[in-house]
Design an enzyme around this catalytic site. Structure first.
Site, PDB file in Angstrom:
ATOM      1  CB  SER A 185     -77.979 -73.722  18.565  1.00 57.66           C
ATOM      2  OG  SER A 185     -77.998 -74.353  17.317  1.00 57.66           O
ATOM      3  CB  SER A 235     -77.424 -76.220  14.817  1.00 54.13           C
ATOM      4  OG  SER A 235     -78.706 -76.512  15.334  1.00 54.13           O
ATOM      5  CE  LYS A 244     -80.385 -73.085  14.633  1.00 52.72           C
ATOM      6  NZ  LYS A 244     -80.261 -74.254  15.470  1.00 52.72           N
TER       7      LYS A 244
END
Length: 303
Positions: free
Chosen positions: A138, A81, A84
Site C-alpha cells: 500500500s 487505500s 488504489k
C-alpha cells in the site's frame, strides 16, 4: 502525459460506450446494468451479523448478479487505500507492465506517518514493480509515481480517476488523489467500490497482483546501483494471518486504514460452488472488528 495515458483516453471510449450513450436516454441504462448486482437503498442481512462492527458493508455474487448483504451501501465513505484499486485498474488498462518509471522527488517525499514501499527519488522501476508496491504494501509513494507517469501529475490523474469511476457507474464517488490519503472531497460508497472492483477483476493482471502473498523486486537507484526489496501483502487472508471462512477461497483484495476511514477491506473470493464474490467492509473500529465482520458476511451470505 505519458504515451500510456493518451492511449488510455481512446480505450476509455471503446470500453464503456453504453455508459456514455446513457446520458442521452434511459434505454441504454438498462443495458449498462444488465450484468450488475442492482439493489434499492435498504439494509439486508444486518440482523444476522454483528453490524455494529462496521459502518457500511456489502457482498455481491458476480455470477448470480445478486446483492447478498447490504449495510449502508450508498452512504458516503472515505475509502482510504481501497482507492488504489482504481489506481491499479487504470494503470493496468493503459500502461505496459515493462515500461520504466523514474521516481520523482514529490512521489518519494511522503509524510513520516504515510504508508510507503520505501522508494526514493531517482529510482528507476518498471510499472509492474510499482504496482506491487502499490497493492501489496500500500505504498503511497508508488501511487504518486504511477499517477505522475500516467498523467503528468497527481491532479491530472485524479481527473482520469473520476472519469473512469463515472464510466463504471460510480456516480456517488469523487477522487482527489491516487493513494487515498484523507481529503473531504475524496469519497466513495460501498456500492461504487463494488462497481469499480468488479471492473478491475476482469483484468487477469490485476487478479494476479492482488493474490500475490509476497514478491521480491529489483531495480536501480539514481546512482545506477541495484536495489532489492521484499514486499509482503497487507491482506491478512492472503498472508495467512486470518484463515478464510469454511467454503470460501480468498483470491485477493485491498486493505485501507486512516483515522477518518477506519479499518477497511475490499475482497475478491470464490465460494464452494466456484461463484465469484466481492465483499466490502468500511469503517470498522479495528483490525479484529474488520476481519470479524468480513468473516461473518462471507460465512452467512456468500456460500
Amino acid at each position: 502525459m505519458s504515451s500510456c495515458g493518451s492511449a488510455g483516453a481512446q480505450k476509455l471510449e471503446a470500453a464503456y460506450p453504453l455508459y456514455s450513450e446513457n446520458r442521452a436516454g434511459s434505454a441504454t441504462g438498462s443495458l449498462f446494468a444488465k450484468n450488475l448486482c442492482v439493489t434499492e437503498n435498504f439494509n439486508y442481512g444486518t440482523d444476522q451479523v454483528n453490524a455494529r462492527l462496521a459502518e457500511a458493508a456489502g457482498a455481491f455474487n458476480l455470477d448470480r448478479r445478486e446483492v447478498l448483504y447490504s449495510q449502508n451501501l450508498f452512504r458516503k465513505m472515505y475509502p482510504a487505500s481501497m482507492t488504489k484499486i482504481l489506481t491499479a485498474y487504470i494503470i493496468i488498462r493503459d500502461c505496459g507492465m515493462d515500461e520504466r518509471v523514474t521516481v520523482s522527488a514529490s512521489a518519494a517525499n511522503q509524510a513520516s506517518d504515510s504508508s510507503t514501499c520505501g522508494i526514493s527519488e531517482g529510482d528507476v522501476m518498471t510499472v509492474s514493480d510499482l504496482l506491487y508496491g502499490l497493492m501489496l504494501v500500500s505504498g503511497n509513494d508508488a501511487a504518486d509515481a504511477l499517477a505522475e507517469y500516467h498523467s503528468g501529475s497527481v491532479e491530472a490523474f485524479a481527473d482520469v480517476m473520476n472519469e473512469t469511476a463515472l464510466r463504471c457507474g460510480a456516480t456517488g464517488s469523487h477522487f482527489t488523489n491516487a493513494n487515498g490519503l484523507p481529503d473531504e472531497n475524496h469519497y466513495t460508497t460501498v456500492y461504487d467500490l463494488y462497481l469499480i472492483f468488479q471492473e478491475a477483476v476482469k483484468q487477469q493482471t490485476f487478479v494476479d497482483l492482488i493474490q500475490t502473498p509476497s514478491v521480491e523486486v529489483s531495480y536501480t537507484n539514481r546512482s545506477g546501483r541495484a536495489v532489492t526489496k521484499t514486499w509482503n501483502n497487507t491482506n491478512r487472508y492472503i498472508s495467512g494471518a486470518n484463515p478464510a471462512p469454511d467454503g470460501i477461497t480468498v483470491v485477493g483484495g485491498k486493505t485501507g486504514t486512516t483515522n477518518a476511514a477506519g479499518y477497511c477491506l475490499a475482497l475478491y473470493s470464490t465460494n464452494a460452488k466456484g461463484e465469484k464474490i466481492i465483499s466490502i467492509v468500511c469503517k470498522a473500529g479495528g483490525r479484529v472488528d474488520l476481519y470479524g465482520m468480513m468473516d461473518q458476511i462471507l460465512f452467512k451470505f456468500a456460500n
